[in-house]
Design an enzyme around this catalytic site. Structure first.
Site, mmCIF file in Angstrom:
data_model
loop_
_atom_site.group_PDB
_atom_site.id
_atom_site.type_symbol
_atom_site.label_atom_id
_atom_site.label_comp_id
_atom_site.label_asym_id
_atom_site.label_seq_id
_atom_site.Cartn_x
_atom_site.Cartn_y
_atom_site.Cartn_z
ATOM 1 N N SER A 53 45.812 66.855 43.384
ATOM 2 C CA SER A 53 47.133 66.220 43.347
ATOM 3 C C SER A 53 47.757 66.185 41.952
ATOM 4 C CB SER A 53 47.052 64.793 43.893
ATOM 5 O OG SER A 53 46.025 64.067 43.236
ATOM 6 N N ASP A 59 50.759 55.669 39.765
ATOM 7 C CA ASP A 59 50.057 54.913 40.797
ATOM 8 C C ASP A 59 48.613 54.728 40.351
ATOM 9 O OD1 ASP A 59 48.784 57.325 41.319
ATOM 10 O OD2 ASP A 59 49.724 57.650 43.272
ATOM 11 N N HIS A 105 47.311 58.636 39.296
ATOM 12 C CA HIS A 105 48.148 59.762 38.868
ATOM 13 C C HIS A 105 49.058 59.375 37.703
ATOM 14 C CE1 HIS A 105 47.179 60.504 43.179
ATOM 15 N NE2 HIS A 105 46.871 61.687 42.670
#
Length: 362
Positions: free
Chosen positions: A38, A327, A330
């Site tokens: 991600s 978050d 990340h």
């Protein structure tokens, strides 16, 4: 990206700390192929027909794109900036519908992916699946462009990887018992082995220039701090997961260097994200940050509960430019930019044996 004043100050600090004198941009038009998790997935996961949470929801994407794109950040990711520095457009997603020529490169990354097939199995495109997708793309390109042109495209392209984080985080954030079956060194050896196998497979097809990053201090992410707080009541970083990241970071450069002696024409670059992140965490204000322990978006302790940003109940910070983490795990666009800039033209102290600017020029 924050105020212009803070950006200027951060740029000056970066220059003093890690950069080498150079111009900011290359005029190369080599392709950029992106693999990983991600940290690099610009939206492939939103096209997957699995139960993986689809994070193309507000407030992801709020800073730059002004709408969610599937990137797990408030704005751009590291490969977005690298593409910009290399004078390339945003790299298209492998799963994005429509006709793509892929001559500027392709993004194969999938949020939640690991080097091990077992990591989030059945939910995402693991590294082995990404390799299979790359091989399918190569066949399509050969049909469209011909063997000679594809050979040139692949041999001059740059291949970026962000992989390993989920292999080490998932055992702590799920009910996985995988770490009970192996010693830490055995487990790390499996992860590194899968990474080098994929590099060798891409090399066989024609790839020559590879870029990898060491892992961040994973135990210091808000999700790890929150887990430690809720499970033991203790504060600070979760050292068990950081230890795995350290072992990985020691093994990766050795493995990449060993490939150099085996593969003719193979070139690599390794970015020391661990050292850069540690410097920021130890002295946030020096790099333009005010908060490095708490996430900007999420719920629970330190807003670090897993995948709660943008869900039914969550909190959102007032000024994202003050935060390192968007978050629970990340980074913000601001942090991504600082990392990308160092990868592009940082000194050998932080990215070696070549920075990406040099790699693209080669």
């Amino acid at each position: 990206m924050g105020s212009s004043r803070s950006n200027i100050l951060c740029f000056l600090v970066l220059c003093a700390s890690f950069l080498v004198p150079s111009s900011c941009h290359s005029y190369s038009h080599q392709a950029l192929f992106i693999f990983g998790d991600s940290l690099y997935d610009a939206g492939n996961n939103i096209y997957l027909n699995t139960n993986i949470p689809k994070l193309n929801i507000f407030p992801y994407g709020e800073t730059y794109f002004k709408h969610p794109t599937g990137r797990v950040s408030d704005g751009r990711l590291i490969p977005d900036f690298i593409a910009e520095f290399a004078k390339l457009p945003l790299i298209p997603l492998y799963l994005q519908p429509g006709n793509h020529h892929f001559t500027n490169g392709v993004n194969f990354a999938s949020g939640g992916a690991g080097a091990l097939v077992e990591t989030n199995q059945g939910l995402i495109m693991d590294l082995k699946t990404q390799l299979r997708n790359f091989k399918n793309m190569e066949k399509q390109l050969r049909q469209k462009l011909g063997a000679s042109e594809v050979e040139t495209l692949l041999s001059t392209a740059v291949y970026m990887f962000s992989i390993g984080t989920n292999d080490y985080m998932v055992p702590f954030t799920s009910n996985s018992t995988v770490l009970q079956s192996y010693s830490k060194k055995e487990y790390v050896k499996m992860v590194i082995g899968n990474i080098t196998t994929v590099i060798q497979e891409i090399y066989k097809i024609g790839g020559r220039n590879f870029v990898l990053s060491k892992l961040l201090p994973l135990g210091c992410a808000p999700v790890s701090r929150a887990l430690k707080l809720t499970s033991t009541g203790g504060s600070g970083c979760m050292e068990e997961v950081t230890l795995l990241a350290k072992l990985h970071n020691r093994a990766l450069p050795k493995a990449l260097k060993e490939l150099k002696s085996q593969l003719k024409g193979y070139t690599y670059s390794i970015f020391d994200a661990y050292t850069v992140a540690t410097a920021i965490f130890n002295n946030p204000s020096k790099y333009g940050f005010e908060e490095v322990k708490m996430a900007c978006c999420g719920s629970g302790p330190l807003r670090g509960s897993m995948i709660t940003c943008g869900q039914k109940v969550y909190q959102l910070c007032d000024n994202v430019s003050e935060y390192f983490f968007f978050d629970g795990i990340h980074p913000t666009e601001k942090a991504n930019y600082q990392f990308a800039k160092l990868m592009w033209d940082g000194s050998r102290k932080i990215v070696k044996p070549y920075n990406l600017k040099t790699l693209f020029e080669k």
